[in-house]
Motif scaffolding. Structure first.
Motif, PDB file in Angstrom:
ATOM      1  N   HIS A 170       0.844  -1.208   0.000  1.00 55.85           N
ATOM      2  CA  HIS A 170       0.000   0.000   0.000  1.00 55.85           C
ATOM      3  C   HIS A 170       0.872   1.248   0.000  1.00 55.85           C
ATOM      4  CE1 HIS A 170      -3.429   2.591   0.948  1.00 55.85           C
ATOM      5  NE2 HIS A 170      -2.622   3.210   1.807  1.00 55.85           N
ATOM      6  N   GLU A 171       1.936   1.228   0.827  1.00 55.32           N
ATOM      7  CA  GLU A 171       2.805   2.404   0.902  1.00 55.32           C
ATOM      8  C   GLU A 171       3.624   2.570  -0.385  1.00 55.32           C
ATOM      9  OE1 GLU A 171       2.239   4.441   3.284  1.00 55.32           O
ATOM     10  OE2 GLU A 171       0.861   2.960   4.132  1.00 55.32           O
ATOM     11  N   ILE A 172       4.055   1.487  -0.975  1.00 51.76           N
ATOM     12  CA  ILE A 172       4.786   1.564  -2.258  1.00 51.76           C
ATOM     13  C   ILE A 172       3.898   2.180  -3.329  1.00 51.76           C
ATOM     14  CG2 ILE A 172       5.821   0.193  -4.114  1.00 51.76           C
ATOM     15  CD1 ILE A 172       6.611  -1.859  -1.904  1.00 51.76           C
ATOM     16  N   ALA A 173       2.659   1.707  -3.396  1.00 49.01           N
ATOM     17  CA  ALA A 173       1.710   2.210  -4.397  1.00 49.01           C
ATOM     18  C   ALA A 173       1.429   3.699  -4.182  1.00 49.01           C
ATOM     19  CB  ALA A 173       0.412   1.407  -4.330  1.00 49.01           C
ATOM     20  N   PHE A 174       1.305   4.100  -2.908  1.00 56.45           N
ATOM     21  CA  PHE A 174       1.033   5.502  -2.613  1.00 56.45           C
ATOM     22  C   PHE A 174       2.199   6.387  -3.059  1.00 56.45           C
ATOM     23  CE2 PHE A 174       1.384   9.228   0.146  1.00 56.45           C
ATOM     24  CZ  PHE A 174       0.128   9.806  -0.052  1.00 56.45           C
ATOM     25  N   ILE A 175       3.420   5.976  -2.746  1.00 56.44           N
ATOM     26  CA  ILE A 175       4.594   6.770  -3.127  1.00 56.44           C
ATOM     27  C   ILE A 175       4.695   6.890  -4.639  1.00 56.44           C
ATOM     28  CG2 ILE A 175       7.128   6.833  -3.107  1.00 56.44           C
ATOM     29  CD1 ILE A 175       6.987   5.416  -0.360  1.00 56.44           C
ATOM     30  N   GLU A 176       4.535   5.754  -5.340  1.00 58.73           N
ATOM     31  CA  GLU A 176       4.634   5.771  -6.797  1.00 58.73           C
ATOM     32  C   GLU A 176       3.550   6.657  -7.409  1.00 58.73           C
ATOM     33  OE1 GLU A 176       7.066   4.485  -8.576  1.00 58.73           O
ATOM     34  OE2 GLU A 176       8.020   3.777  -6.730  1.00 58.73           O
ATOM     35  N   GLN A 192       6.941  11.325   8.068  1.00 56.87           N
ATOM     36  CA  GLN A 192       6.691  11.049   9.478  1.00 56.87           C
ATOM     37  C   GLN A 192       5.649   9.940   9.651  1.00 56.87           C
ATOM     38  OE1 GLN A 192       6.731  14.244   8.132  1.00 56.87           O
ATOM     39  NE2 GLN A 192       8.878  14.454   8.825  1.00 56.87           N
ATOM     40  N   LYS A 193       4.610   9.976   8.800  1.00 51.66           N
ATOM     41  CA  LYS A 193       3.594   8.926   8.842  1.00 51.66           C
ATOM     42  C   LYS A 193       4.203   7.585   8.457  1.00 51.66           C
ATOM     43  CE  LYS A 193      -0.657   7.424   6.553  1.00 51.66           C
ATOM     44  NZ  LYS A 193      -1.654   7.711   5.483  1.00 51.66           N
ATOM     45  N   LEU A 194       5.041   7.584   7.405  1.00 53.29           N
ATOM     46  CA  LEU A 194       5.665   6.348   6.941  1.00 53.29           C
ATOM     47  C   LEU A 194       6.591   5.773   8.007  1.00 53.29           C
ATOM     48  CD1 LEU A 194       6.198   4.304   4.676  1.00 53.29           C
ATOM     49  CD2 LEU A 194       8.026   5.809   3.858  1.00 53.29           C
ATOM     50  N   GLU A 195       7.313   6.644   8.700  1.00 54.47           N
ATOM     51  CA  GLU A 195       8.219   6.165   9.748  1.00 54.47           C
ATOM     52  C   GLU A 195       7.458   5.370  10.813  1.00 54.47           C
ATOM     53  OE1 GLU A 195      11.254   7.881  13.193  1.00 54.47           O
ATOM     54  OE2 GLU A 195      10.286   9.260  11.780  1.00 54.47           O
ATOM     55  N   SER A 196       6.299   5.872  11.205  1.00 58.45           N
ATOM     56  CA  SER A 196       5.483   5.174  12.199  1.00 58.45           C
ATOM     57  C   SER A 196       5.021   3.817  11.678  1.00 58.45           C
ATOM     58  CB  SER A 196       4.271   6.046  12.567  1.00 58.45           C
ATOM     59  OG  SER A 196       3.415   5.354  13.447  1.00 58.45           O
ATOM     60  N   ILE A 197       4.607   3.792  10.407  1.00 64.75           N
ATOM     61  CA  ILE A 197       4.142   2.536   9.808  1.00 64.75           C
ATOM     62  C   ILE A 197       5.279   1.518   9.712  1.00 64.75           C
ATOM     63  CG2 ILE A 197       3.273   1.502   7.664  1.00 64.75           C
ATOM     64  CD1 ILE A 197       1.727   4.147   7.208  1.00 64.75           C
ATOM     65  N   VAL A 198       6.430   1.980   9.234  1.00 65.34           N
ATOM     66  CA  VAL A 198       7.574   1.080   9.059  1.00 65.34           C
ATOM     67  C   VAL A 198       8.055   0.541  10.401  1.00 65.34           C
ATOM     68  CG1 VAL A 198      10.003   0.963   8.363  1.00 65.34           C
ATOM     69  CG2 VAL A 198       8.323   2.048   6.860  1.00 65.34           C
ATOM     70  N   GLU A 201       5.859  -2.287  11.445  1.00 67.18           N
ATOM     71  CA  GLU A 201       6.120  -3.530  10.708  1.00 67.18           C
ATOM     72  C   GLU A 201       7.469  -4.130  11.102  1.00 67.18           C
ATOM     73  OE1 GLU A 201       3.589  -4.810   9.179  1.00 67.18           O
ATOM     74  OE2 GLU A 201       2.580  -2.936   9.765  1.00 67.18           O
ATOM     75  N   CYS A 202       8.425  -3.275  11.443  1.00 68.63           N
ATOM     76  CA  CYS A 202       9.702  -3.782  11.963  1.00 68.63           C
ATOM     77  C   CYS A 202       9.487  -4.573  13.246  1.00 68.63           C
ATOM     78  CB  CYS A 202      10.671  -2.629  12.229  1.00 68.63           C
ATOM     79  SG  CYS A 202      11.458  -1.946  10.753  1.00 68.63           S
ATOM     80  N   ASP A 203       8.611  -4.061  14.098  1.00 69.42           N
ATOM     81  CA  ASP A 203       8.301  -4.770  15.350  1.00 69.42           C
ATOM     82  C   ASP A 203       7.658  -6.127  15.057  1.00 69.42           C
ATOM     83  OD1 ASP A 203       9.302  -2.671  16.823  1.00 69.42           O
ATOM     84  OD2 ASP A 203       7.332  -1.754  17.217  1.00 69.42           O
ATOM     85  N   LEU A 407      13.845  -2.392   5.733  1.00 69.73           N
ATOM     86  CA  LEU A 407      12.951  -1.425   6.385  1.00 69.73           C
ATOM     87  C   LEU A 407      13.741  -0.439   7.249  1.00 69.73           C
ATOM     88  CD1 LEU A 407       9.853  -3.589   7.386  1.00 69.73           C
ATOM     89  CD2 LEU A 407      10.177  -2.131   5.398  1.00 69.73           C
ATOM     90  N   LYS A 408      14.830  -0.907   7.849  1.00 65.60           N
ATOM     91  CA  LYS A 408      15.679   0.009   8.622  1.00 65.60           C
ATOM     92  C   LYS A 408      16.316   1.056   7.710  1.00 65.60           C
ATOM     93  CE  LYS A 408      16.804  -3.137  12.426  1.00 65.60           C
ATOM     94  NZ  LYS A 408      17.877  -3.946  13.087  1.00 65.60           N
ATOM     95  N   LEU A 409      16.610   0.656   6.464  1.00 65.13           N
ATOM     96  CA  LEU A 409      17.145   1.618   5.497  1.00 65.13           C
ATOM     97  C   LEU A 409      16.113   2.686   5.150  1.00 65.13           C
ATOM     98  CD1 LEU A 409      19.106  -0.732   3.053  1.00 65.13           C
ATOM     99  CD2 LEU A 409      20.065   0.854   4.746  1.00 65.13           C
ATOM    100  N   VAL A 410      14.830   2.305   5.146  1.00 59.64           N
ATOM    101  CA  VAL A 410      13.760   3.281   4.904  1.00 59.64           C
ATOM    102  C   VAL A 410      13.772   4.335   6.009  1.00 59.64           C
ATOM    103  CG1 VAL A 410      11.274   3.635   4.699  1.00 59.64           C
ATOM    104  CG2 VAL A 410      12.323   1.602   3.686  1.00 59.64           C
TER     105      VAL A 410
END
Length: 458
Positions: A170-176, A192-198, A201-203, A407-410
């Motif tokens: 979903h996030e890939i599609a939104f960015i593209e 900032q929103k993406l950081e929270s989401i990522v 998912e990392c957790d 994801l850490k690279l993101v």
């Protein structure tokens, strides 16, 4: 997709009450019509309903080979989602081979190891993680390993991985979309929103990775090394746990010169036990080699059981062992409680803080308590398979680590205020790594490697 028809003996190649020859593919029913004759009527297998059983004989031309039961299963409601026939014959090795040869003579080819499960995967019946769990079910060594494998077979890993992938996609599609149409889709505040989401998912991925140690133990067993000074009772303990006299026990110190390995099932958990040479300073070359091996095994152990002869004082050899185990999962056993003891728990606790039990390997005292401690140490007393997922596959663990690093690279790109297309690249890498776990992105050589480990007929 048209495929050729395969056949194999699905039961063990040893004399038994029954043997099963499995046929799968578009011509499975047609081939069976050529070799099967009903006992009670003239009905052909092609005229029979799906998921029915029929009694008759298998013929090679005019020669009757065996009296059989034939199970008819029509696609797609089969293991491979192809037409499938199972011939239940008498379980002699020769008769099973003879029927298989007849099936092959009439149009099938021999199946490769794991080819039935491979077809189930290719035809969309199961994902790759479920396919790998099939062989884990077959190879299960204990109750917990079986339950874990069955949980994965039912899609527990698939469910978790797909959930994470859906969020990432979903996030890939939104960015593209935002990069293609910046006039209508704003990326203001999005990092900032993406950081929270990522991070969330990392957790999720880290939680799966955290289960991998327990998962390995469930699947392979607890690598357990028994250490102690010579004549402390290590070999006696091994014999009690194994249930037979596997190690030579004498009053002579240094009887055990080499390592002795055994595997036992303890309360549903597999223990890979290693009895080692007594650890002490010695000039005996052979005994010294045994001591070195003992130290090496202790270094890589999941659990160390340190046996102390409680009837004699601690000495420098004991202190050397204590230094080895102080940072390890360890249980200390004060053996020979049937004798007049000198060393007690308070004495040992001056030097190390570990679980300490009094036992008598001679009289089998304290062994039940030891079993309970081992179970509690590794699984907090319980292992639940209702909601918890255990990662037992090294390939899965590696790919989860890869996705976590992506994801850490993101997150790093967000901190460094990099352009949004950098986020998309690493999100896609994580998405694809997770896809390799369940087979939504898989190469032929990987499939070949995975399914080559299966037994014939599965």
């Amino acid at each position: 997709m048209k495929t050729d028809t395969i056949a194999a003996i699905a039961t063990a190649m040893s004399p038994s009450g029954i043997g099963i020859i499995r046929i799968s593919g578009e011509d499975a029913i047609e081939i069976t019509d050529k070799i099967y004759r009903s006992k009670n009527n003239k009905k052909k297998i092609s005229e029979c309903k799906s998921h029915t059983i029929h009694y008759g004989y298998i013929y090679d031309g005019d020669e009757k080979i065996d009296e059989v039961m034939v199970v008819v299963m029509r696609a797609p409601a089969t293991y491979t989602r192809e037409d499938t026939i199972e011939i239940d014959c008498h379980g002699g090795v020769f008769v099973m081979k003879r029927i298989l040869e007849t099936v092959i003579k009439n149009g099938a080819r021999p199946a490769e190891p794991g080819e039935y499960t491979k077809r189930a995967f290719l035809n969309g019946r199961i994902d790759l993680s479920q396919a790998e769990s099939v062989i884990d079910v077959i190879n299960s060594k204990n109750e917990f390993a079986l339950k874990s494998s069955l949980s994965q077979l039912n899609g527990s890993v698939l469910k978790n991985v797909k959930s994470i992938r859906e969020v990432l996609l979903h996030e890939i599609a939104f960015i593209e979309s935002a990069l293609d149409d910046p006039e209508h889709i704003s990326l203001d505040g999005y990092p900032q929103k993406l950081e929270s989401i990522v991070n969330k998912e990392c957790d999720e991925i880290q939680a799966l990775l955290n289960s991998s140690d327990n998962g390995r133990i469930l699947k392979e067993g607890i690598n357990t090394v028994i250490v102690g000074k010579p004549n402390a009772g290590k070999s006696s303990l091994l014999n009690i746990l194994v249930g037979e006299d596997r190690a030579i026990v004498t009053d002579i110190a240094g009887t055990t010169r080499d390592v002795l390995e055994e595997q036992i099932n303890l309360n549903g958990i597999t223990l890979n036990l290693v009895d080692t040479a007594g650890i002490r300073d010695t000039e005996d070359i052979v005994e010294k080699i045994g001591v070195e091996k003992a130290m090496k095994h202790a270094t890589g152990a999941d659990l160390i059981i340190y046996v102390i002869d409680a009837s004699v004082q601690l000495d420098d050899n004991d202190f050397d062992i204590i230094n080895i185990i102080k940072d390890k999962n360890s249980i200390i056993l004060l053996n020979k409680s049937d004798l007049s003891t000198i060393v007690d728990e308070s004495e040992v606790r001056k030097y190390i803080d570990k679980t300490i039990l009094s036992i008598s390997a001679k009289n089998n005292d304290g062994i039940k308590e030891l079993e309970d401690v081992i179970k509690n140490m590794f699984f907090d007393g319980t292992v639940s398979f209702n909601d918890e997922v255990y990662i037992t596959n090294v390939r899965h663990k590696t790919l989860l680590n890869d996705s976590l690093e992506s994801l850490k690279l993101v997150v790093n790109s967000i901190y460094d205020d990099m352009p949004e297309d950098f986020y998309s690249i690493d999100l896609m890498n994580a998405y694809e790594s997770l896809g390799l776990i369940i087979g939504e992105s898989v190469e032929d050589d990987l499939m070949t490697e995975i399914f080559s480990k299966f037994c014939m007929g599965k």
